[in-house]
Design an enzyme around this catalytic site. Structure first.
Site, mmCIF file in Angstrom:
data_model
loop_
_atom_site.group_PDB
_atom_site.id
_atom_site.type_symbol
_atom_site.label_atom_id
_atom_site.label_comp_id
_atom_site.label_asym_id
_atom_site.label_seq_id
_atom_site.Cartn_x
_atom_site.Cartn_y
_atom_site.Cartn_z
ATOM 1 N N ASP A 475 0.956 -1.254 -0.077
ATOM 2 C CA ASP A 475 0.007 0.029 0.018
ATOM 3 C C ASP A 475 0.837 1.129 -0.062
ATOM 4 O OD1 ASP A 475 -2.229 1.417 0.196
ATOM 5 O OD2 ASP A 475 -2.933 0.502 2.063
ATOM 6 N N ASP A 545 -11.122 1.544 -2.613
ATOM 7 C CA ASP A 545 -11.618 1.160 -1.521
ATOM 8 C C ASP A 545 -13.049 1.115 -1.397
ATOM 9 O OD1 ASP A 545 -9.332 0.785 -0.260
ATOM 10 O OD2 ASP A 545 -9.200 2.824 0.871
HETATM 11 C C1 DGJ Z 1 -5.722 1.759 2.084
HETATM 12 C C2 DGJ Z 1 -6.098 0.527 1.149
HETATM 13 O O1 DGJ Z 1 -6.685 0.892 -0.003
HETATM 14 C C3 DGJ Z 1 -7.113 -0.200 1.954
HETATM 15 O O2 DGJ Z 1 -7.576 -1.345 1.352
HETATM 16 C C4 DGJ Z 1 -6.601 -0.633 3.501
HETATM 17 O O3 DGJ Z 1 -5.204 -1.484 3.076
HETATM 18 C C5 DGJ Z 1 -5.800 0.515 4.207
HETATM 19 N N1 DGJ Z 1 -5.243 1.621 3.174
HETATM 20 C C6 DGJ Z 1 -5.115 0.148 5.253
HETATM 21 O O4 DGJ Z 1 -4.496 1.223 5.923
#
Ligand code: DGJ
Length: 736
Positions: A475, A545
């Site tokens: 990430d 997300d």
């Molecule tokens: C952003 C990501 O897109 C999410 O899926 C998750 O992993 C969060 N960060 C965790 O902080």
């Protein structure tokens, strides 16, 4: 043949690539059905055409046509050259702008030679050597032509052999030149949770720019992929269109310049913004690759070309089925412990899922990562949450018959962490300015080799100490602001953006080599890092997300323009959705996830009995159809961006023996009770049994199990009773 220059001919291939006509040299960079035509005349290489491959290229351009500018005859014109520079009277968009060692701002490239190489039966490489006609300054253009996929990969190497520095102010990967016509570009824009909205606009006089300036998380707001349509707005099955993508995970810039003669000139490459590149004597720069494809049958074929190419050449293990996983993020966020995770693993295994991925929050001891305010950078286990460690959990998952994966974000740091305390100089910062936080975190300076070692070490340590981990979600939750590196010298700060990406890629390369069986997912606050640069080292990406299914239909539709379903992680979440607040039936959520790489993202024990039962069936069904979804040819029918409230698409197996159709209703259609689904890509001369699969209580296809001719399914289509908001249907076609 007039001997303008030395031309190396390697075997028969050269004969096909090179022709002479009226004393000019014509070079064709060709695939099975397409070609870029380069014309060499009077020592200048011109970009002549990109389109369908012709039997012969009878280019009849008089000296006058080539050299005309505003009614005046000039000696030469750089603007239509294969790699136009500032110089030779060119005031249009240049692909190259350089300040030579003596301060001269102009460059005049002449054609030296071409070289042709069969890398293998499918990949044919053409190299065009250009040099300044005065300075010791060389440009080599590379074209890799993928025959079967009709994709051309293009990039450039620029070398300074002058006695002194040359400063590059622009160094595009590609330049495309098109004659007068109407042109439309489709591009993608968005923000967190609304990634990749798709918009089309007509190009008018002037320059249209699509760019990123944020260095990291560069695809959250705009995307380095463009569909260019010629003559008419882009259609799904007719018309000429081009796909242009840049394989780069940093700043990019696409310029579409319509000049006073209505010609279109496109440059695409690294964004020169804050990135002057000084080449010392003897130094070279290699630009990122531009991925090009041409289709004379609309966007559909363009996408399939890209998908075919990506699965074979641009993704890790593009020919391997992806496991169905469950990720705990939107289920638990930071609030979990070993007991909860073990329970989720048990439930996931029972539902038939194949992997558990532990997301953010498992690390930090002095500063436990119990929220996003602290602990990022401290990659030791949080033993309060997970007393027995990661490999214990991985082994536990394996015992239940599933695999185990982990989340990391090694490029970033919370100020409240041991890492920030110990290495304040590792943080990207501008002198005498306050650090600017995003999501309470700062960025590590990946131009610094110590930081590169640290970032690699974070993942290497996790994987070597926990050998049963088989998946890493990587990430990156902020972008670059107030750029500044304590490592780079004052003169070299403008190398930051490029060095950052190069070093990031080098880390992935090492990891891929050392851990060839570990699956990597690219994520950056959702879809902030989706490009063919990063994907070379990854198996898949996280598009957003936002897993609200009707929003996901749009995000997936846009991503499908350039990226294959196998790379697109698509998870079933809980209802109501956390972002959209909308409630949707479990069947709709599953049907949407099934059109990508299906997975889950919730706490299974919080599901209703009906949701669990349905999911267990859906998971089984997806396992049966996933070879067709993940390796099949995509045909899109009805866009979620259209106003009619329907989305429909299908995947067809390479043999055309099987197909899976998906149709979704996202609005209430009142008395318009049917959606008419017409297929494409199947065999019109064959018969197919059409069955509804992944059914809930009622049938949406009333002729379930009926046999139709391929021709009928294509020409007339079948009626689907999806009229309610969030009705959806999945159909399986089997050749009889
Ligand atoms: C952003 C990501 O897109 C999410 O899926 C998750 O992993 C969060 N960060 C965790 O902080």
């Amino acid at each position: 043949m007039k001997n303008y220059s030395k031309i190396l001919m390697i075997g028969l291939f050269s004969l096909f690539c090179l022709q002479t006509f009226a004393n000019d040299t014509i070079i064709s960079v060709s695939t099975a059905n397409t070609e870029i035509v380069i014309l060499v005349k009077n020592e200048i290489a011109y970009f002549n055409a990109y389109g369908s491959k012709l039997e012969s290229n009878d280019i009849l351009l008089s000296e006058k046509m080539l050299n005309r500018r505003g009614g005046r005859k000039v000696k030469m014109i750089a603007s239509g050259e294969i790699y136009p520079s500032y110089g030779r009277g060119n005031t249009n968009e240049a692909a190259l702008v350089a300040t030579h060692s003596d301060g001269n701002l102009t460059t005049e490239l002449i054609y030296k030679s071409a070289e042709f190489l069969h890398i293998d039966n499918n990949v044919h490489q053409t190299k065009i050597y250009l040099s300044d006609n005065y300075y010791d300054f060389n440009v080599t253009m590379f074209f890799n032509a993928y025959q079967k996929e009709d994709v051309i990969e293009q990039w450039v190497e620029i070398e300074n052999k002058e006695k002194g520095d040359v400063k590059l102010e622009k160094y595009s990967s590609t330049f495309l030149n098109f004659l007068r016509d109407n042109y439309y570009i489709t591009h993608f824009y968005g923000a967190w949770s609304t990634e990749k909205r798709m918009v089309e606009e007509k190009l008018v006089r002037g320059i249209k720019t699509i760019e990123a300036k944020r260095g990291v998380r560069a695809t959250q707001m705009e995307n380095p992929e463009i569909i260019l349509s010629k003559g008419i707005p882009a259609q799904e099955y007719v018309g000429e269109c081009y796909g242009i993508a840049l394989a780069w995970s940093g700043n990019y810039k696409f310029n579409f310049d319509i000049d006073n003669t209505m010609k279109l000139r496109i440059t695409a490459g690294i964004n020169p913004y804050l990135s002057d590149y000084v080449l010392a004597e003897g130094e070279k720069i290699t630009t990122p690759k531009a991925i090009l494809t041409y289709s004379n049958a609309g966007k559909s074929l363009m996408s399939r070309n890209m998908h075919l190419w990506a699965r074979k050449y641009a993704l890790q293990d593009g020919d391997e089925i992806r496991p169905m996983l469950i990720n705990n993020w939107t289920g638990t966020y930071f609030k979990f412990d070993e007991t909860l995770i073990k329970g989720m693993i048990d439930d996931a295994a029972e539902m038939g899922l194949e992997m558990f991925v532990l997301d953010d929050g498992w690390f930090g001891s002095d500063y436990p990562r119990d929220n996003d305010k602290q602990g990022l950078g401290d990659w030791e286990l949080n033993t309060k949450k997970l007393p027995n460690g990661l490999n214990y959990l991985a082994k536990y998952a394996n015992k239940q018959g599933i695999k185990f994966g982990i989340w990391v974000e090694p490029e970033m740091v919370n100020p409240k962490s041991n890492l920030a305390n110990d290495h304040p100089d590792w943080i990207v910062q501008s002198k005498n300015r306050e650090p600017m936080l995003q999501r309470n975190q700062l960025l590590l300076d990946l131009t610094n080799p110590e930081v590169v070692d640290f970032v690699y070490g974070v993942v290497d340590d996790i994987l070597s100490e926990n050998p049963d981990i088989e998946y890493v979600k990587w990430d990156a939750n902020r972008h670059v602001e107030n750029l500044g590196s304590t490592y780079l010298s004052n003169d070299n700060q403008s190398r930051f953006f490029i060095k950052y990406v190069e070093n990031l890629f080098s880390i992935y390369e090492k990891l891929n080599k050392k851990y060839p069986n570990v699956i990597l997912q690219a994520c950056s606050s959702g879809g902030g890092r989706v490009d063919y640069g990063i994907l070379k080292y990854h198996h898949e990406f996280w598009p957003s997300d936002n897993i609200g299914p009707s929003d996901r239909l749009m995000i997936q539709w846009s991503n499908s323009q350039f990226y294959p379903a196998i790379a697109m992680a698509s998870h079933v979440g809980s209802s109501p959705n956390h972002q959209t607040k909308r409630s949707t039936p479990i069947k709709f959520r599953c049907d949407v996830a099934m059109s990508g790489r299906m997975g889950y993202e919730l706490i299974p024990s919080h599901m209703t009995e009906e949701e669990r039962e349905f999911s267990a069936k859906a998971i089984k069904t997806y396992k049966q159809i996933r070879p067709i979804v993940q390796f099949g040819d995509l045909y899109r029918f009805n866009s979620p961006f259209d106003a009619d409230g329907y989305t429909a698409l299908s995947y067809v197996s390479a043999s055309k023996d099987e197909a899976i159709g998906f149709a979704y209703s996202t609005e209430l259609h009142l008395r318009e009770i049917y959606y008419q689904m017409k297929f494409k890509g199947i065999d019109p001369d064959a018969s197919y049994k059409v069955s509804e699969i992944n059914k809930a209580q009622k049938n949406f296809f009333l002729n379930d199990g009926a046999i139709y001719s391929g021709e009928y399914l294509i020409e007339r289509g079948i009626q689907l009773k999806i009229a309610g908001c969030y009705d959806s249907v999945v159909l399986k076609l089997i050749k009889q």
